[in-house]
Design a protein around this motif. Sequence first.
Motif, PDB file in Angstrom:
ATOM      1  N   PRO A  10       0.807  -1.231   0.000  1.00 34.87           N
ATOM      2  CA  PRO A  10       0.000   0.000   0.000  1.00 34.87           C
ATOM      3  C   PRO A  10       0.839   1.279   0.000  1.00 34.87           C
ATOM      4  CG  PRO A  10      -0.819  -1.552   1.636  1.00 34.87           C
ATOM      5  CD  PRO A  10       0.435  -2.143   1.093  1.00 34.87           C
ATOM      6  N   TYR A  85      21.097  23.710  10.108  1.00 37.52           N
ATOM      7  CA  TYR A  85      22.395  24.312  10.465  1.00 37.52           C
ATOM      8  C   TYR A  85      22.531  24.476  11.977  1.00 37.52           C
ATOM      9  CZ  TYR A  85      22.715  25.478   5.532  1.00 37.52           C
ATOM     10  OH  TYR A  85      22.769  25.399   4.165  1.00 37.52           O
ATOM     11  N   PHE A  86      21.433  24.848  12.606  1.00 37.30           N
ATOM     12  CA  PHE A  86      21.503  25.149  14.046  1.00 37.30           C
ATOM     13  C   PHE A  86      21.716  23.880  14.879  1.00 37.30           C
ATOM     14  CE2 PHE A  86      18.815  28.981  12.879  1.00 37.30           C
ATOM     15  CZ  PHE A  86      19.909  29.839  12.909  1.00 37.30           C
ATOM     16  N   THR A  87      21.125  22.776  14.440  1.00 39.44           N
ATOM     17  CA  THR A  87      21.288  21.528  15.196  1.00 39.44           C
ATOM     18  C   THR A  87      21.826  20.461  14.246  1.00 39.44           C
ATOM     19  OG1 THR A  87      18.984  21.002  14.732  1.00 39.44           O
ATOM     20  CG2 THR A  87      19.448  22.006  16.851  1.00 39.44           C
ATOM     21  N   PRO A  88      23.116  20.541  13.911  1.00 41.83           N
ATOM     22  CA  PRO A  88      23.674  19.634  12.904  1.00 41.83           C
ATOM     23  C   PRO A  88      23.579  18.164  13.309  1.00 41.83           C
ATOM     24  CG  PRO A  88      25.413  20.876  13.993  1.00 41.83           C
ATOM     25  CD  PRO A  88      24.126  21.444  14.470  1.00 41.83           C
ATOM     26  N   HIS A  89      23.142  17.358  12.358  1.00 38.40           N
ATOM     27  CA  HIS A  89      22.990  15.929  12.622  1.00 38.40           C
ATOM     28  C   HIS A  89      24.068  15.207  11.819  1.00 38.40           C
ATOM     29  CE1 HIS A  89      21.365  12.065  13.347  1.00 38.40           C
ATOM     30  NE2 HIS A  89      20.217  12.499  13.830  1.00 38.40           N
ATOM     31  N   TYR A  99      25.607  21.826   4.899  1.00 37.15           N
ATOM     32  CA  TYR A  99      26.956  22.374   5.074  1.00 37.15           C
ATOM     33  C   TYR A  99      27.759  22.301   3.779  1.00 37.15           C
ATOM     34  CZ  TYR A  99      26.106  22.775  10.010  1.00 37.15           C
ATOM     35  OH  TYR A  99      25.587  23.159  11.222  1.00 37.15           O
ATOM     36  N   MET A 106      29.570  29.623  -0.682  1.00 36.54           N
ATOM     37  CA  MET A 106      30.284  30.797  -0.167  1.00 36.54           C
ATOM     38  C   MET A 106      31.799  30.673  -0.291  1.00 36.54           C
ATOM     39  SD  MET A 106      27.943  32.803   0.454  1.00 36.54           S
ATOM     40  CE  MET A 106      28.990  34.138   1.028  1.00 36.54           C
ATOM     41  N   ALA A 107      32.363  29.527   0.161  1.00 37.73           N
ATOM     42  CA  ALA A 107      33.821  29.421   0.208  1.00 37.73           C
ATOM     43  C   ALA A 107      34.414  29.123  -1.155  1.00 37.73           C
ATOM     44  CB  ALA A 107      34.229  28.335   1.205  1.00 37.73           C
ATOM     45  N   VAL A 110      31.218  31.856  -4.687  1.00 38.31           N
ATOM     46  CA  VAL A 110      31.130  33.318  -4.489  1.00 38.31           C
ATOM     47  C   VAL A 110      32.533  33.906  -4.317  1.00 38.31           C
ATOM     48  CG1 VAL A 110      30.340  35.115  -2.901  1.00 38.31           C
ATOM     49  CG2 VAL A 110      28.779  33.295  -3.591  1.00 38.31           C
ATOM     50  N   PHE A 111      33.376  33.209  -3.558  1.00 38.41           N
ATOM     51  CA  PHE A 111      34.730  33.715  -3.314  1.00 38.41           C
ATOM     52  C   PHE A 111      35.521  33.767  -4.624  1.00 38.41           C
ATOM     53  CE2 PHE A 111      38.995  32.998  -0.981  1.00 38.41           C
ATOM     54  CZ  PHE A 111      39.177  34.367  -0.838  1.00 38.41           C
TER      55      PHE A 111
ATOM     56  N   PHE B  13      37.119  39.903   3.189  1.00 38.90           N
ATOM     57  CA  PHE B  13      36.233  38.780   2.845  1.00 38.90           C
ATOM     58  C   PHE B  13      36.205  37.771   3.997  1.00 38.90           C
ATOM     59  CE2 PHE B  13      34.496  35.160   0.612  1.00 38.90           C
ATOM     60  CZ  PHE B  13      33.655  35.737  -0.333  1.00 38.90           C
ATOM     61  N   PHE B  17      33.110  36.308   6.682  1.00 37.10           N
ATOM     62  CA  PHE B  17      32.861  34.941   7.150  1.00 37.10           C
ATOM     63  C   PHE B  17      32.808  34.899   8.672  1.00 37.10           C
ATOM     64  CE2 PHE B  17      32.933  31.507   4.001  1.00 37.10           C
ATOM     65  CZ  PHE B  17      33.016  32.269   2.852  1.00 37.10           C
ATOM     66  N   ARG B  28      21.931  31.103  16.981  1.00 38.17           N
ATOM     67  CA  ARG B  28      21.806  29.710  17.438  1.00 38.17           C
ATOM     68  C   ARG B  28      21.519  29.655  18.934  1.00 38.17           C
ATOM     69  NH1 ARG B  28      24.649  25.299  19.299  1.00 38.17           N
ATOM     70  NH2 ARG B  28      24.060  23.381  18.245  1.00 38.17           N
ATOM     71  N   HIS B  41      18.856  13.516  19.626  1.00 39.70           N
ATOM     72  CA  HIS B  41      18.808  14.635  18.690  1.00 39.70           C
ATOM     73  C   HIS B  41      17.389  15.225  18.626  1.00 39.70           C
ATOM     74  CE1 HIS B  41      20.926  16.882  15.599  1.00 39.70           C
ATOM     75  NE2 HIS B  41      19.795  16.924  14.953  1.00 39.70           N
TER      76      HIS B  41
END
Lengths: 392, 157
Positions: A10, A85-89, A99, A106-107, A110-111, B13, B17, B28, B41
């Motif tokens: 099902p 992000y706040f509570t990474p598992h 991440y 960003m790293a 964009v950079f 830059f 960051f 947070r 968790h």
Amino acid sequence: MNGVEGFMYPNEVELVWSVLIVLYPYITGLVAGAFILASLERVFRVDAVKPTYRLALLTALSFLLVAPLPLQLHLGHPERSPEMYFTPHSTSAMAMFGYVYLWYLMAVLVFEIWLDYRRDIVLRARRERGLLRLIYKVMTLGSDNISERSLHIDERVGWVVTLIGIPSAFLLHGYVGFIFGSIKANPWWSSPLMPVVFIFSAMVSGIACVMVIYMATSKLRGTTIDMGCVDTIAMYLFYTFIIDFSLEMLDLIHRIYEADESFRSLNFMVHTKLYFSHIVVQIGLGTLTPLVLLAITQVTKLSEMARKRIYALAGALTLIGIFAMRWNVVIGGQLFSKSFLGYTTYKVGMVTREGLPVAIALTLLPLLFLWVLVKLLPPWDDASAAHGATGD
Amino acid sequence: MSAFRDAGHLLRFAGLFVLAFIIFLVVRKFVVPKSFGEYGHYRGAAIGEIAAHPAHFAGHQACEACHADIADEKKGGKHAHVNCEACHGPLGKHADDPASVTPAKLDTAVLCVRCHAASVAKPKNFPQVDAADHANGVPCETCHKPHNPALEAGGAK
């Protein structure tokens, strides 16, 4: 039951992952592939592809900005996504993707774009007026140092960022393949080859995408297409495609030879429900046809016009073929029953959050982002040459 | 010093960051509940909050205390082990105050097919019907007694 043949449990009748989950690996694949093409010039010093270097970076950024949207629409409650992000598992591959995405955005992208465009940004901040000036000013981060030495430092740092970016791009898309490949309950997905196949198909689609966008934008701008550049891109597309196709065939042959308990069911599915999307579109139209077309350009001497047409056609077919590959992986993996005795049907919704209009809009959205980025940061050589004033 | 000055923009830059990371840590601190990760968790306090919810289900013992006749009827039938509230829904409030909270009358034409609609996924020996073909809109209770549904148990033939 409607659309069900044979025996389905099902919970297997309705597909959980829709067309948006097809789009997601397709878009991230284009990002990774476009970045790999850019790295050809930066790290591997393939000067011939230089005209597409900046365009490839902007294409990667445009698609990367859209990449999470299919997931957000599929899951709903976008306000909850920051919790990832706040509570990474750490033991959830899907949670860790947040991440990987942020790192790559960003790293890396964009950079690198900022470093490469910094001279142009500073010059434009000096030249423009009004709101544009403010935008460019913000983008300079308050530094208008474009001395030869500072630009040299940018060049060196940019090289390192690209070098880090290559494994990052592999990680970004390899992860997508990993998600599918690690689902041990599903024999259509569960394969350690999956991340590798995804990475190579990503490179194929990204290279084809930038090639097509480069040719299309050149046509729209009325400028000459650098044939040395597209010839080289087509050559790399051809080689990458051969590796990708070989890997997919290796996977297929391995499945046929291994012929485990799922084989008969999956084989039947490929010859019935998935025949059009897998055999006709993915393998016939989207892989063998562009491979033959590209092979012709590699072994024969064709006129410039003929090569252009072949590249455009092969590029477009490649993009269709890779989309079909994503479709067959995501949708195909949900069409058969774990009992191996039945099959369900997927019908794309229309007026739903995960329907066809939304999927089309999400496919076109990166092109809109690219248009804005190209207006703001023109990737063409003539644009930077037009105001070639030197800095302090 | 000039090398440092010429690389100053890179520090800006990097500063972005660092700033973003500091903002992340501050946000947070405010948005992650204090009890998060206490047991696993998830938010530890959630356990207490869930436990404090009022019970919606009364449990079959509470039903049988008043409805002994129905309990007798169920005994030995195919539905003997089906809990009362599986069909009647949560009736904790009715058990607390039987006089003022009365359960709604169930429509057996809709209720029974929830379990007994034909599906190839169900075991062969489980009673299942194509409702339209089997009853043609006639409520199931016309022939079957819901609490002891076998026809020979007293339903009209």
